[in-house]
Design an enzyme around this catalytic site. Structure first.
Site, mmCIF file in Angstrom:
data_model
loop_
_atom_site.group_PDB
_atom_site.id
_atom_site.type_symbol
_atom_site.label_atom_id
_atom_site.label_comp_id
_atom_site.label_asym_id
_atom_site.label_seq_id
_atom_site.Cartn_x
_atom_site.Cartn_y
_atom_site.Cartn_z
ATOM 1 N N LYS A 164 10.499 -62.292 18.199
ATOM 2 C CA LYS A 164 11.096 -61.799 19.039
ATOM 3 C C LYS A 164 10.617 -62.615 20.254
ATOM 4 C CE LYS A 164 7.503 -60.295 21.180
ATOM 5 N NZ LYS A 164 6.654 -60.651 22.186
ATOM 6 N N ASP B 162 4.576 -53.643 18.427
ATOM 7 C CA ASP B 162 6.192 -54.733 18.231
ATOM 8 C C ASP B 162 6.179 -55.171 16.966
ATOM 9 O OD1 ASP B 162 5.694 -55.638 20.886
ATOM 10 O OD2 ASP B 162 4.617 -57.505 20.380
#
Ligand code: C5P
Length: 327
Positions: free
Chosen positions: A38, A165
């Protein structure tokens, strides 16, 4: 340079009995899950909470750099890893892949007897959620291997327990993360964005970067983190130029304070034609938004030639989250 300039191939195994190579194609009863890295196009950070975490407005985009996690039946929980940075990956129970297997097994009252093999392509400790990707990948792979059919919301709960995350690694695409980043709302994206990632030598510890953020903001009123309407609009329009104008990372000053050499990397990328540059998450990977794939190659070459980073990778976004490749 498509896919980047990484070379070399390390391989590591944890102590204890090993079961097969965990190859991508797998053997009988092997499950392989591919999980993206990401980048945070906005990382707005609030003041430290009583629990030590920080409230965030965290706009995640999944990018096309991937780890693969293969689960195979085994007598006990073991982890192996291959890839250029395999020597930097912990193979004990601190590895999020191992913890994911343990949490999933505990929830179902079974023993986490599995061999997890990680093919690592996401930079280690780089601010691109590589460890989180392995946690999400192991979770999906074990769920399929063990035939558990755990409901999606339960998987997301385990992800949140693993780390802030990890839920996004499962979900992918684009999302706004609130709370400590684990509460996700999917976001529409109107087109593909092109990126270059400069991989630095060594990692940065996420807690250390947040600690530096606290130090730098001491005595300062830190505003409530909120998502930028202009950024959400740029994403939904698929407008690269508009997005370049509003990229923001509140952890960048802290990462640069701990690693001042990253400033030269950021400058090199923008001088080579990137529309915008920022530290990816807690760093030290730096991210460069470029207008197309051709410019990505040019910027990646310039970054490598400059010697201000270890290697450079090109990628696009958004891409889907954790995906099962074989069953
Ligand atoms: O959730 P995760 O395990 O990834 O967090 C690692 C560390 O990063 C935490 O221990 C904390 O120091 C810091 N962190 C934070 N606020 C967040 C997310 C992470 O302070 N929202």
């Amino acid at each position: 340079m498509s896919g980047g300039t990484e070379s070399g191939n390390g391989s590591r195994t944890s102590p204890g009995p090993q079961r097969g190579s965990g190859s991508r194609t797998g053997g009988a009863g092997a499950v392989t899950v591919r999980v993206p890295a990401k980048v945070n196009v906005q990382l707005a950070v609030g003041a430290a909470r009583p629990d030590g975490f920080h409230d965030l407005a965290n706009v995640f985009l999944a990018v096309s750099l991937y780890d693969e996690v293969t689960a195979t039946p085994a007598a006990e929980l073991t982890v192996t890893c291959e890839g250029p940075d395999a020597d930097k990956v912990p193979l004990d129970r601190t590895n999020l892949a191992a913890r994911a297997a343990e949490l999933l097994a505990a929830r179902h009252g079974i023993s986490p007897d599995v061999h997890l093999h990680i093919v690592k392509d996401i930079p280690v400790a780089g601010g691109m959620a590589g460890g989180s990707a392995d946690g999400a990948g192991a979770l999906l792979a074990c769920d399929a291997l063990w035939g558990l059919n755990t409901p999606r919301e339960d998987l997301l709960e385990i992800c949140a327990e693993l780390g802030s995350d990890v839920p996004f690694s499962l979900v992918g695409g684009a999302a706004l993360g609130t709370g400590r980043g684990e509460r996700l709302t999917g976001l529409p994206v109107g087109g593909a964005f092109h990126w270059v990632f400069a991989v630095a030598d060594g990692g940065l510890s996420t807690p250390a970067v947040y600690g530096e953020f606290d130090r730098l903001t001491e005595g300062v009123e830190v505003p409530e983190p909120t998502a930028s309407p202009a950024l959400l609009q740029a994403l939904s329009a698929g407008d690269t130029t508009a997005l370049a104008g509003v990229l923001a990372n509140d952890l960048q000053a802290a990462a640069l304070s701990l690693r001042p050499s990253l400033t030269a990397t950021l400058t090199t990328g923008t001088e080579a034609g990137a529309l915008a540059a920022l530290v990816s998450g807690s760093g030290p990977t730096t991210a460069f938004l470029v207008k197309d794939a051709e410019t990505a190659e040019t910027v990646a070459r310039a970054l490598v030639a400059s010697g201000t980073c270890r290697t450079a990778r090109t990628a696009t976004s958004p891409v889907p989250g954790a995906t099962t490749l074989t069953t």
